[in-house]
Design a protein around this motif. Structure first.
Motif, PDB file in Angstrom:
ATOM      1  N   PRO A 163       5.059  13.346  -4.175  1.00 42.23           N
ATOM      2  CA  PRO A 163       5.869  12.677  -5.209  1.00 42.23           C
ATOM      3  C   PRO A 163       6.021  11.179  -4.964  1.00 42.23           C
ATOM      4  N   ASP A 164       5.992  10.734  -3.705  1.00 44.38           N
ATOM      5  CA  ASP A 164       6.141   9.290  -3.447  1.00 44.38           C
ATOM      6  C   ASP A 164       4.915   8.512  -3.923  1.00 44.38           C
ATOM      7  N   LEU A 165       3.727   9.127  -3.815  1.00 45.42           N
ATOM      8  CA  LEU A 165       2.518   8.494  -4.361  1.00 45.42           C
ATOM      9  C   LEU A 165       2.591   8.461  -5.885  1.00 45.42           C
ATOM     10  N   SER A 170       4.509   1.232   2.981  1.00 48.88           N
ATOM     11  CA  SER A 170       4.142   2.644   3.114  1.00 48.88           C
ATOM     12  C   SER A 170       2.736   2.880   2.587  1.00 48.88           C
ATOM     13  N   LYS A 171       2.181   4.029   2.945  1.00 42.09           N
ATOM     14  CA  LYS A 171       0.845   4.401   2.466  1.00 42.09           C
ATOM     15  C   LYS A 171       0.791   4.552   0.937  1.00 42.09           C
ATOM     16  N   PRO A 172       1.760   5.251   0.307  1.00 41.72           N
ATOM     17  CA  PRO A 172       1.686   5.341  -1.160  1.00 41.72           C
ATOM     18  C   PRO A 172       1.684   3.973  -1.830  1.00 41.72           C
ATOM     19  N   GLU A 173       2.489   3.049  -1.287  1.00 44.51           N
ATOM     20  CA  GLU A 173       2.556   1.720  -1.898  1.00 44.51           C
ATOM     21  C   GLU A 173       1.245   0.960  -1.706  1.00 44.51           C
ATOM     22  N   LEU A 174       0.653   1.091  -0.503  1.00 39.53           N
ATOM     23  CA  LEU A 174      -0.632   0.431  -0.247  1.00 39.53           C
ATOM     24  C   LEU A 174      -1.708   0.970  -1.190  1.00 39.53           C
ATOM     25  N   VAL A 175      -1.749   2.295  -1.340  1.00 33.76           N
ATOM     26  CA  VAL A 175      -2.773   2.903  -2.200  1.00 33.76           C
ATOM     27  C   VAL A 175      -2.561   2.493  -3.658  1.00 33.76           C
ATOM     28  N   ALA A 176      -1.318   2.547  -4.122  1.00 29.12           N
ATOM     29  CA  ALA A 176      -1.043   2.178  -5.519  1.00 29.12           C
ATOM     30  C   ALA A 176      -1.382   0.716  -5.763  1.00 29.12           C
ATOM     31  N   THR A 177      -1.071  -0.157  -4.793  1.00 29.33           N
ATOM     32  CA  THR A 177      -1.375  -1.585  -4.959  1.00 29.33           C
ATOM     33  C   THR A 177      -2.879  -1.820  -4.949  1.00 29.33           C
ATOM     34  N   ALA A 178      -3.586  -1.098  -4.083  1.00 32.31           N
ATOM     35  CA  ALA A 178      -5.051  -1.234  -4.047  1.00 32.31           C
ATOM     36  C   ALA A 178      -5.654  -0.807  -5.379  1.00 32.31           C
ATOM     37  N   LEU A 179      -5.152   0.285  -5.954  1.00 30.47           N
ATOM     38  CA  LEU A 179      -5.660   0.756  -7.244  1.00 30.47           C
ATOM     39  C   LEU A 179      -5.367  -0.257  -8.339  1.00 30.47           C
ATOM     40  N   LYS A 180      -4.160  -0.789  -8.302  1.00 29.69           N
ATOM     41  CA  LYS A 180      -3.768  -1.776  -9.311  1.00 29.69           C
ATOM     42  C   LYS A 180      -4.662  -3.008  -9.217  1.00 29.69           C
ATOM     43  N   HIS A 181      -4.931  -3.421  -7.988  1.00 28.06           N
ATOM     44  CA  HIS A 181      -5.746  -4.610  -7.769  1.00 28.06           C
ATOM     45  C   HIS A 181      -7.172  -4.400  -8.270  1.00 28.06           C
ATOM     46  N   ALA A 196       4.931   5.730  -6.880  1.00 31.97           N
ATOM     47  CA  ALA A 196       4.353   4.386  -6.689  1.00 31.97           C
ATOM     48  C   ALA A 196       3.297   4.095  -7.752  1.00 31.97           C
ATOM     49  N   LEU A 197       2.490   5.093  -8.087  1.00 29.82           N
ATOM     50  CA  LEU A 197       1.456   4.890  -9.106  1.00 29.82           C
ATOM     51  C   LEU A 197       2.076   4.638 -10.469  1.00 29.82           C
TER      52      LEU A 197
END
Lengths: 190, 190
Positions: free
Chosen positions: B111-113, B52-63, B116-117
């Motif tokens: 809330p899903d973002l 999902s988009k929230p997961e992609l964004v959270a993973t990109a931020l984490k990375h 994920a964050l």
């Protein structure tokens, strides 16, 4: 031609409508047309009174804010801080927290809004806080050279803003009171 | 049919593109189509890898986040905190600060973002911070019942987030180091 001044009641209605619109559509979605329509007033009146959208929004926020730190003087720093927190009930705090999160992006994207908020809202509160801290120094509660004195706004506003991200809960009086006693007063050596 | 795994280099490119798009168009403007176009990959690949988009964004931020608090162990709490700040240079800090302001509204609206964050970014860092603080308690630097122990994330993240609003300047290493010595360590009794 005489310029009719708005009554305080009418002004309060306008500010409330601005904050409602901010919560509903955000800063970018808020237009002077929408404010005029919602409040059945003319755009000319709005612009005559507030000049610009950033100024109207900053004034509405300032008006909604029942804490005027400068007025507080209980005789002790702990008492002043507690009075400060006590002025905003939990329901209002939750609304303020939501508004603040909603404005964070707009503040970044619109330097004129940032400037209006700093001038009308942030700086007067920091000035009030400085007076409150100066009295604590004069009473001998805080050492004049305590390096945390310059960071009191960061501590207080910071905790208010980030609780939602860190704990998934909005700030309330119990949280801020505990934070004050656990962090702010010890950092100030009280 | 074998599923090709992305190379680490390719993954890093994708994350960088996601963060660039976030800065350019914000969370709401960011689409999986735009990520696919920018990185010349298929949407199927993106969804297979990140769901999902929230997961992609959270993973990109984490990375993108080069501070893994859990890895830090210098032998003193002050040393650990300074190492933490030293891992992000001022240029990166300014970019992080801008991203954070840009995400504040999206976190609120989605809330899903937020979830994920919290799961991918906030909780692992808080766990790392807890380990660092536990070692300080074990060494006898901080009293186990110090009430500020639970507020270290609020102090640190709070100061990082609000400096822009309060001082009209983005946070940098000098600011955070001074705040650490003036506020965080004294509140912890160090």
């Amino acid at each position: 031609m005489t310029r009719s001044r708005l009554t305080p009641e009418r002004e309060a209605q306008l500010y409330e409508a601005v904050l409602d619109l901010l919560r509903e559509v955000g800063y970018d979605g808020l237009t002077m047309d929408a404010v005029a329509a919602r409040t059945r007033s003319s755009k000319a009146t709005l612009y005559r009174q507030w000049k610009s959208k950033p100024e109207l929004v900053a004034t509405a926020l300032k008006h909604s804010k029942p804490v005027h730190v400068g007025d507080i003087d209980t005789g002790t720093l702990r008492g002043d801080f507690h009075a400060m927190i006590g002025r905003t009930d939990d329901c209002q705090m939750e609304k303020d927290s939501a508004l603040m999160r909603g404005l964070a992006q707009a503040i970044h994207a619109h330097p004129d809004l940032h400037e209006a908020l700093r001038e009308l809202l942030v700086e007067p509160e920091i000035t009030g806080l400085d007076a409150l801290l100066r009295r604590a120094v004069d009473r001998g509660e805080v050492s004049a050279d305590n390096p945390a004195l310059g960071y009191v706004p960061h501590m207080l506003v910071g905790a208010f803003v980030v609780r939602h991200l860190i704990e998934d809960r909005t700030p309330d009086q119990a949280f801020l009171t505990d934070y004050l006693d656990a962090v702010v007063l010890p950092a100030l050596g009280v």
